[in-house]
Design an enzyme around this catalytic site. Structure first.
Site, PDB file in Angstrom:
ATOM      1  N   ARG A  54      -1.576  13.439  25.266  1.00 62.98           N
ATOM      2  CA  ARG A  54      -0.442  14.572  25.147  1.00 62.98           C
ATOM      3  C   ARG A  54      -1.231  15.901  24.685  1.00 62.98           C
ATOM      4  O   ARG A  54      -2.353  16.045  24.711  1.00 62.98           O
ATOM      5  CB  ARG A  54       0.522  13.874  23.956  1.00 62.98           C
ATOM      6  CG  ARG A  54       1.130  12.633  24.586  1.00 62.98           C
ATOM      7  CD  ARG A  54       2.058  11.967  23.551  1.00 62.98           C
ATOM      8  NE  ARG A  54       3.132  13.183  23.400  1.00 62.98           N
ATOM      9  CZ  ARG A  54       3.997  12.782  22.100  1.00 62.98           C
ATOM     10  NH1 ARG A  54       3.655  11.715  21.468  1.00 62.98           N
ATOM     11  NH2 ARG A  54       4.948  13.596  22.087  1.00 62.98           N
ATOM     12  N   ASN A  58       2.561   3.276  11.648  1.00 68.36           N
ATOM     13  CA  ASN A  58       2.821   4.303  12.610  1.00 68.36           C
ATOM     14  C   ASN A  58       3.068   5.892  11.738  1.00 68.36           C
ATOM     15  O   ASN A  58       4.283   5.767  11.369  1.00 68.36           O
ATOM     16  CB  ASN A  58       3.929   4.164  13.563  1.00 68.36           C
ATOM     17  CG  ASN A  58       3.958   5.193  14.577  1.00 68.36           C
ATOM     18  OD1 ASN A  58       3.464   6.407  14.422  1.00 68.36           O
ATOM     19  ND2 ASN A  58       4.756   5.056  15.713  1.00 68.36           N
ATOM     20  N   HIS A  63       0.534   3.673  17.474  1.00 68.73           N
ATOM     21  CA  HIS A  63       1.490   4.795  18.275  1.00 68.73           C
ATOM     22  C   HIS A  63       1.960   4.248  19.529  1.00 68.73           C
ATOM     23  O   HIS A  63       1.253   3.663  20.275  1.00 68.73           O
ATOM     24  CB  HIS A  63       0.493   6.040  18.487  1.00 68.73           C
ATOM     25  CG  HIS A  63      -0.148   6.573  17.242  1.00 68.73           C
ATOM     26  ND1 HIS A  63       0.370   7.421  16.366  1.00 68.73           N
ATOM     27  CD2 HIS A  63      -1.492   6.531  16.750  1.00 68.73           C
ATOM     28  CE1 HIS A  63      -0.605   7.751  15.394  1.00 68.73           C
ATOM     29  NE2 HIS A  63      -1.669   7.191  15.654  1.00 68.73           N
ATOM     30  N   ARG A 110      -2.306  16.715  18.961  1.00 67.94           N
ATOM     31  CA  ARG A 110      -2.024  15.108  18.721  1.00 67.94           C
ATOM     32  C   ARG A 110      -3.359  14.202  18.886  1.00 67.94           C
ATOM     33  O   ARG A 110      -3.249  13.354  18.433  1.00 67.94           O
ATOM     34  CB  ARG A 110      -1.119  14.563  19.657  1.00 67.94           C
ATOM     35  CG  ARG A 110       0.347  15.261  19.222  1.00 67.94           C
ATOM     36  CD  ARG A 110       1.240  14.595  20.347  1.00 67.94           C
ATOM     37  NE  ARG A 110       2.551  15.364  20.400  1.00 67.94           N
ATOM     38  CZ  ARG A 110       3.469  15.411  19.412  1.00 67.94           C
ATOM     39  NH1 ARG A 110       3.500  14.743  18.259  1.00 67.94           N
ATOM     40  NH2 ARG A 110       4.497  16.126  19.573  1.00 67.94           N
ATOM     41  N   ALA A 162       4.144  12.217  12.790  1.00 68.94           N
ATOM     42  CA  ALA A 162       3.708  13.401  12.879  1.00 68.94           C
ATOM     43  C   ALA A 162       2.488  13.414  11.618  1.00 68.94           C
ATOM     44  O   ALA A 162       1.295  14.171  11.682  1.00 68.94           O
ATOM     45  CB  ALA A 162       4.489  14.623  12.750  1.00 68.94           C
ATOM     46  N   SER A 192       3.366   6.319  21.802  1.00 67.23           N
ATOM     47  CA  SER A 192       2.553   7.043  23.040  1.00 67.23           C
ATOM     48  C   SER A 192       0.927   7.084  23.165  1.00 67.23           C
ATOM     49  O   SER A 192       0.451   6.743  22.003  1.00 67.23           O
ATOM     50  CB  SER A 192       3.012   8.468  22.961  1.00 67.23           C
ATOM     51  OG  SER A 192       2.814   9.016  21.874  1.00 67.23           O
ATOM     52  N   HIS A 204      -1.695  13.462  12.283  1.00 64.88           N
ATOM     53  CA  HIS A 204      -2.223  14.560  12.427  1.00 64.88           C
ATOM     54  C   HIS A 204      -2.415  15.658  11.150  1.00 64.88           C
ATOM     55  O   HIS A 204      -3.123  16.815  11.549  1.00 64.88           O
ATOM     56  CB  HIS A 204      -1.697  15.504  13.663  1.00 64.88           C
ATOM     57  CG  HIS A 204      -1.233  14.499  14.806  1.00 64.88           C
ATOM     58  ND1 HIS A 204      -2.061  13.624  15.391  1.00 64.88           N
ATOM     59  CD2 HIS A 204       0.107  14.231  15.164  1.00 64.88           C
ATOM     60  CE1 HIS A 204      -1.500  12.768  16.271  1.00 64.88           C
ATOM     61  NE2 HIS A 204       0.011  13.355  16.093  1.00 64.88           N
ATOM     62  N   PRO A 261       7.645   9.972   9.580  1.00 66.94           N
ATOM     63  CA  PRO A 261       8.716  10.794  10.083  1.00 66.94           C
ATOM     64  C   PRO A 261       9.340  10.628  11.383  1.00 66.94           C
ATOM     65  O   PRO A 261       8.355  10.635  12.295  1.00 66.94           O
ATOM     66  CB  PRO A 261       8.319  12.127   9.731  1.00 66.94           C
ATOM     67  CG  PRO A 261       6.840  11.882   9.499  1.00 66.94           C
ATOM     68  CD  PRO A 261       6.576  10.686   9.250  1.00 66.94           C
ATOM     69  N   ASN A 262      10.746  10.732  11.532  1.00 68.16           N
ATOM     70  CA  ASN A 262      11.262  11.044  12.769  1.00 68.16           C
ATOM     71  C   ASN A 262      11.451   9.549  13.515  1.00 68.16           C
ATOM     72  O   ASN A 262      12.013   9.348  14.612  1.00 68.16           O
ATOM     73  CB  ASN A 262      10.868  12.066  13.773  1.00 68.16           C
ATOM     74  CG  ASN A 262      10.997  13.218  12.967  1.00 68.16           C
ATOM     75  OD1 ASN A 262      12.134  13.937  12.876  1.00 68.16           O
ATOM     76  ND2 ASN A 262       9.969  14.126  12.931  1.00 68.16           N
ATOM     77  N   TYR A 316       9.198   7.905  24.166  1.00 67.09           N
ATOM     78  CA  TYR A 316       9.099   6.703  22.973  1.00 67.09           C
ATOM     79  C   TYR A 316      10.062   5.539  23.350  1.00 67.09           C
ATOM     80  O   TYR A 316       9.900   4.581  22.551  1.00 67.09           O
ATOM     81  CB  TYR A 316       9.607   7.401  21.866  1.00 67.09           C
ATOM     82  CG  TYR A 316       8.881   8.509  21.057  1.00 67.09           C
ATOM     83  CD1 TYR A 316       7.381   8.411  20.714  1.00 67.09           C
ATOM     84  CD2 TYR A 316       9.201   9.909  20.972  1.00 67.09           C
ATOM     85  CE1 TYR A 316       6.554   9.204  20.323  1.00 67.09           C
ATOM     86  CE2 TYR A 316       8.335  10.967  20.563  1.00 67.09           C
ATOM     87  CZ  TYR A 316       7.041  10.664  20.234  1.00 67.09           C
ATOM     88  OH  TYR A 316       6.229  11.486  19.909  1.00 67.09           O
ATOM     89  N   ARG A 329      15.560   9.488  20.522  1.00 66.98           N
ATOM     90  CA  ARG A 329      14.468  10.870  20.351  1.00 66.98           C
ATOM     91  C   ARG A 329      13.618  10.629  21.561  1.00 66.98           C
ATOM     92  O   ARG A 329      12.771   9.599  21.802  1.00 66.98           O
ATOM     93  CB  ARG A 329      13.579  10.665  19.098  1.00 66.98           C
ATOM     94  CG  ARG A 329      12.305  11.378  19.048  1.00 66.98           C
ATOM     95  CD  ARG A 329      11.448  10.958  17.861  1.00 66.98           C
ATOM     96  NE  ARG A 329      10.475  11.927  17.566  1.00 66.98           N
ATOM     97  CZ  ARG A 329       9.223  11.614  17.375  1.00 66.98           C
ATOM     98  NH1 ARG A 329       9.154  10.195  16.758  1.00 66.98           N
ATOM     99  NH2 ARG A 329       8.264  12.579  17.072  1.00 66.98           N
ATOM    100  N   GLU A 375      -3.480   1.105  12.584  1.00 64.35           N
ATOM    101  CA  GLU A 375      -2.707   2.209  13.098  1.00 64.35           C
ATOM    102  C   GLU A 375      -2.257   2.178  14.422  1.00 64.35           C
ATOM    103  O   GLU A 375      -2.715   1.556  15.494  1.00 64.35           O
ATOM    104  CB  GLU A 375      -3.689   3.393  12.990  1.00 64.35           C
ATOM    105  CG  GLU A 375      -3.128   4.807  13.499  1.00 64.35           C
ATOM    106  CD  GLU A 375      -4.158   5.938  13.765  1.00 64.35           C
ATOM    107  OE1 GLU A 375      -5.444   5.538  13.301  1.00 64.35           O
ATOM    108  OE2 GLU A 375      -3.758   7.026  14.078  1.00 64.35           O
TER     109      GLU A 375
HETATM  110  C1  DQA Z   1       3.616   8.975  17.289  1.00 66.62           C
HETATM  111  C2  DQA Z   1       2.614  10.260  17.933  1.00 66.62           C
HETATM  112  C3  DQA Z   1       2.631  11.351  17.105  1.00 66.62           C
HETATM  113  O1  DQA Z   1       2.126  12.352  17.420  1.00 66.62           O
HETATM  114  C4  DQA Z   1       4.249  11.758  16.884  1.00 66.62           C
HETATM  115  O2  DQA Z   1       4.387  12.639  15.861  1.00 66.62           O
HETATM  116  C5  DQA Z   1       5.149  10.757  16.275  1.00 66.62           C
HETATM  117  C6  DQA Z   1       4.945   9.343  17.154  1.00 66.62           C
HETATM  118  C7  DQA Z   1       3.695   7.665  18.108  1.00 66.62           C
HETATM  119  O3  DQA Z   1       4.253   6.891  17.967  1.00 66.62           O
HETATM  120  O4  DQA Z   1       3.343   7.969  19.658  1.00 66.62           O
HETATM  121  O5  DQA Z   1       6.133  11.010  15.589  1.00 66.62           O
HETATM  122  O6  DQA Z   1       2.871   8.673  16.117  1.00 66.62           O
END
Ligand code: DQA
Length: 161
Positions: free
Chosen positions: A108, A75, A101, A112, A78, A103, A81, A11-12, A24, A19, A99
């Site tokens: 953070r 990836n 990410h 997270r 959210a 960030s 978590h 998501p997102n 990011y 964003r 896996e």
């Molecule tokens: C993320 C880190 C997650 O905590 C966050 O909710 C994301 C992106 C990252 O790529 O750093 O949506 O997975």
């Protein structure tokens, strides 16, 4: 032999580029996916990139990958978590799984810091921004084809004294 790598974004992540770019980066998901497909082609891998904002859809794609793919890069956004369902789907997958990410989640907010995925994946890459996807694909080449597949460092010709 299966040569397809599934690259999943949760998501997102469809909003990359606009964003929170300070966290990011400025690359869009299309930029990242375009580079990955090119990199995969050069390494003899078919890279299948998918993004969803829906947990169940991600679970279904992971289940399908068990018989159609050689590895998964994910990836989970959210869902990292929160999602026991995605963790269970990954745990049921007898494939190399990375896996990823953008960030460094450990630098953070505290919520997270915990990932439901880490204990069931082969390895994790985090904190390198969009470049992390390239690193993940190189690591996947090694997992799928073995260490001999890694690019060889250029050897310099010895100069005579
Ligand atoms: C993320 C880190 C997650 O905590 C966050 O909710 C994301 C992106 C990252 O790529 O750093 O949506 O997975």
């Amino acid at each position: 032999m299966k040569r397809k790598i599934l690259v999943l974004n949760g998501p997102n992540l469809n909003m990359l580029g606009t964003r929170q770019p300070e966290i990011y980066g400025h690359d869009t998901l299309a930029d990242i996916e375009g580079r990955l497909r090119k990199q995969g082609k050069a390494r003899g891998l078919d890279v299948d990139c998918r993004q969803s904002n829906h947990e169940g859809e991600l679970v279904t794609w992971i289940q399908e990958a068990r018989t159609t793919c050689a590895g998964i890069i994910i990836n989970p956004g959210a869902y990292t978590h929160t999602s026991v369902a995605i963790r269970d789907a990954l745990a049921a997958c007898d494939l190399p799984i990375i896996e990823l990410h953008l960030s460094n989640i450990h630098k953070r907010e505290e919520f997270r810091h915990h990932s439901y995925m880490t204990a069931v994946v082969t390895g994790t890459i985090l904190g390198f921004g969009a470049y992390g996807y390239e690193l993940a694909l190189e690591a996947m080449v090694r997992l799928v084809d073995g260490p001999a597949a890694a690019p060889k460092p250029k050897t310099r010709s010895r100069r005579k004294k």
